[in-house]
Motif scaffolding. Structure first.
Motif, short mmCIF file in Angstrom:
data_model
loop_
_atom_site.label_atom_id
_atom_site.label_comp_id
_atom_site.label_asym_id
_atom_site.label_seq_id
_atom_site.Cartn_x
_atom_site.Cartn_y
_atom_site.Cartn_z
N UNK A 1 9.39 75.34 41.37
CA UNK A 1 10.40 75.07 40.34
C UNK A 1 11.06 76.30 39.77
N UNK A 2 10.64 77.47 40.22
CA UNK A 2 11.17 78.72 39.67
C UNK A 2 12.68 78.84 39.88
N UNK A 3 13.17 78.41 41.03
CA UNK A 3 14.58 78.55 41.34
C UNK A 3 15.40 77.29 41.15
N UNK A 4 14.80 76.26 40.54
CA UNK A 4 15.49 74.98 40.36
C UNK A 4 16.06 74.88 38.95
N UNK A 5 17.34 74.55 38.86
CA UNK A 5 17.99 74.44 37.55
C UNK A 5 17.36 73.31 36.73
N UNK B 1 22.50 74.16 43.48
CA UNK B 1 23.73 74.08 44.26
C UNK B 1 24.89 73.54 43.44
N UNK B 2 26.07 73.45 44.07
CA UNK B 2 27.23 72.85 43.43
C UNK B 2 27.00 71.41 43.04
N UNK C 1 24.97 68.30 36.32
CA UNK C 1 24.77 68.89 35.00
C UNK C 1 26.00 68.75 34.12
N UNK C 2 27.19 68.97 34.69
CA UNK C 2 28.44 68.84 33.93
C UNK C 2 28.64 67.39 33.47
N UNK C 3 28.34 66.47 34.36
CA UNK C 3 28.51 65.05 34.03
C UNK C 3 27.54 64.65 32.91
N UNK C 4 26.31 65.12 33.00
CA UNK C 4 25.32 64.78 31.98
C UNK C 4 25.67 65.43 30.65
N UNK C 5 26.15 66.68 30.70
CA UNK C 5 26.56 67.38 29.48
C UNK C 5 27.72 66.66 28.80
N UNK D 1 18.10 79.33 30.51
CA UNK D 1 18.52 80.71 30.79
C UNK D 1 19.29 80.84 32.10
N UNK D 2 19.35 79.78 32.91
CA UNK D 2 20.12 79.83 34.15
C UNK D 2 21.62 80.01 33.83
N UNK D 3 22.29 80.77 34.67
CA UNK D 3 23.73 80.98 34.50
C UNK D 3 24.47 79.64 34.54
N UNK D 4 23.96 78.71 35.31
CA UNK D 4 24.57 77.38 35.43
C UNK D 4 24.69 76.71 34.06
N UNK D 5 23.67 76.87 33.22
CA UNK D 5 23.68 76.24 31.90
C UNK D 5 24.83 76.80 31.06
N UNK D 6 25.02 78.12 31.07
CA UNK D 6 26.11 78.74 30.31
C UNK D 6 27.47 78.30 30.84
N UNK D 7 27.58 78.21 32.17
CA UNK D 7 28.85 77.81 32.76
C UNK D 7 29.21 76.37 32.41
N UNK D 8 28.20 75.51 32.31
CA UNK D 8 28.45 74.11 31.98
C UNK D 8 28.78 73.93 30.51
N UNK D 9 27.99 74.55 29.64
CA UNK D 9 28.09 74.28 28.21
C UNK D 9 29.03 75.23 27.46
N UNK D 10 29.30 76.40 28.06
CA UNK D 10 30.11 77.39 27.35
C UNK D 10 29.31 78.23 26.38
#
Length: 328
Positions: A106-110, A276-277, A283-287, A302-311
């Motif tokens: 799970x280390x690399x899973x968003x 992945x995309x 994540x964007x849909x759930x947010x 802390x994943x970059x994906x979280x910042x990109x989704x939420x701003x």
């Protein structure tokens, strides 16, 4: 009842593959074409059946209930010249000595948890685990198979020979906010499951894990019980049976929790693995439907994906000169 493996893989040269063809012809094997291969050879039925698939890459797969006999009396003495089947204790004695293996999932899973597991093995359990098909979980393509082998590991080891630490997204995010460093976080997790097993097996002298950071980071995270143990960190540590068992235990628990989290979130199935995309799109849909705090209950903040989704701004890397302390 745990079944022994019925498939074995070898790496042969072109000359060895041709020599094997000659020997198999002499022994009355039936040959057929093999896609991307030199040949497919078959002989026998039922308990005596054995099949050999020789690929252009040099890989030889020997399968069937009669495979061990063919390996022991033909392939090893006449083709490879190296006796390994039934002699692993001679070639790799450390694998059968008492020791602890540690790995995580799970280390690399968003989405989903971080799961760290440790397994204690000795001569008897190492043999039982190998017979149950235990190997690096990354080599197990099917989640269903990973779960099945995970159950077998639990049956073999019993409650005192393994330890699993599962940190759901909320607890993971809480702890990461204190560590702000993944290697130190992982070291704490590894140290926790190691210490848990050392309470049951205080005489254990050696522990093996994958090389994710300087060994000093893991050493500093250990409490009194772990201070005297030999810590071995190496690449591809999952080739060790104890580490492989820990790897599968961690993956099995990760899969169970991904299913549960997905169902609780109303997705009708497990959360998707990876980063992945496709994962980001979900994540964007759930947010959009539930907001950032709800997303954080399913994901690693802390994943970059979280910042990109939420701003939201990314978690700031820590001051490298800040003194590290164990979270309370």
């Amino acid at each position: 009842m745990i079944k022994p493996p019925s498939s074995f893989t070898f790496k042969l040269t072109e000359e060895q593959i041709e020599l094997l063809r000659v020997r198999l012809t002499e022994q009355g094997y039936d040959f057929s074409d093999l896609p991307y291969g030199y040949y497919r050879a078959r002989k026998g039925k039922g308990v005596t059946m054995v099949g050999l698939d020789a690929y252009l890459s040099g890989k030889l797969v020997v399968s069937g209930k009669g495979a061990p006999e063919v390996i022991e009396f033909l392939i090893e003495p006449e083709i490879t010249g190296v006796a390994k089947l039934g002699y692993d204790e001679v070639h790799n004695p450390e694998a059968y000595e008492p020791h602890i293996g540690i790995d995580e999932s799970g280390k690399g899973d968003f989405f989903g948890p971080l799961v760290v597991a440790a397994a204690y093995t000795n001569d008897l359990t190492a043999k039982q685990l190998l017979s149950a098909g235990v190997k690096d979980s990354k080599q197990i393509g099917s989640d269903a198979v990973a779960l099945k082998i995970g159950d077998a590991i639990v049956e073999i080891l019993g409650p005192t020979r393994y330890s699993v630490l599962a940190l759901g997204p909320e607890k993971y995010n809480e702890l990461y906010a204190k560590f702000k460093n993944l290697n130190r976080f992982l070291a704490w997790g590894h140290a926790t499951v190691l210490e848990n097993l050392l309470t049951q097996h205080p005489g254990c002298k050696r522990a093996i894990s994958d090389q994710f950071a300087n060994a000093a980071v893991l050493r500093s995270a250990l409490k009194e019980r772990g201070k005297t143990i030999e810590l071995v960190q190496r690449t591809k540590a999952e080739s060790d049976v104890a580490v492989a068992a820990a790897s599968i235990l961690a993956r099995a628990e990760f899969l169970r929790r991904m299913e549960r989290l997905g169902q609780d979130a109303g997705l009708g199935g497990p959360l998707p693995k990876g980063a992945s995309g496709h994962v980001a799109a979900l994540g964007r849909k759930y947010f959009a439907a539930h907001g950032s705090e709800a997303l954080a209950r399913l994901s690693k903040r802390h994943f970059k994906t979280f910042s990109e989704i939420t701003g939201e701004p990314p978690i700031t890397p820590p001051n490298p000169f800040r003194k590290f302390s164990r979270p309370k």
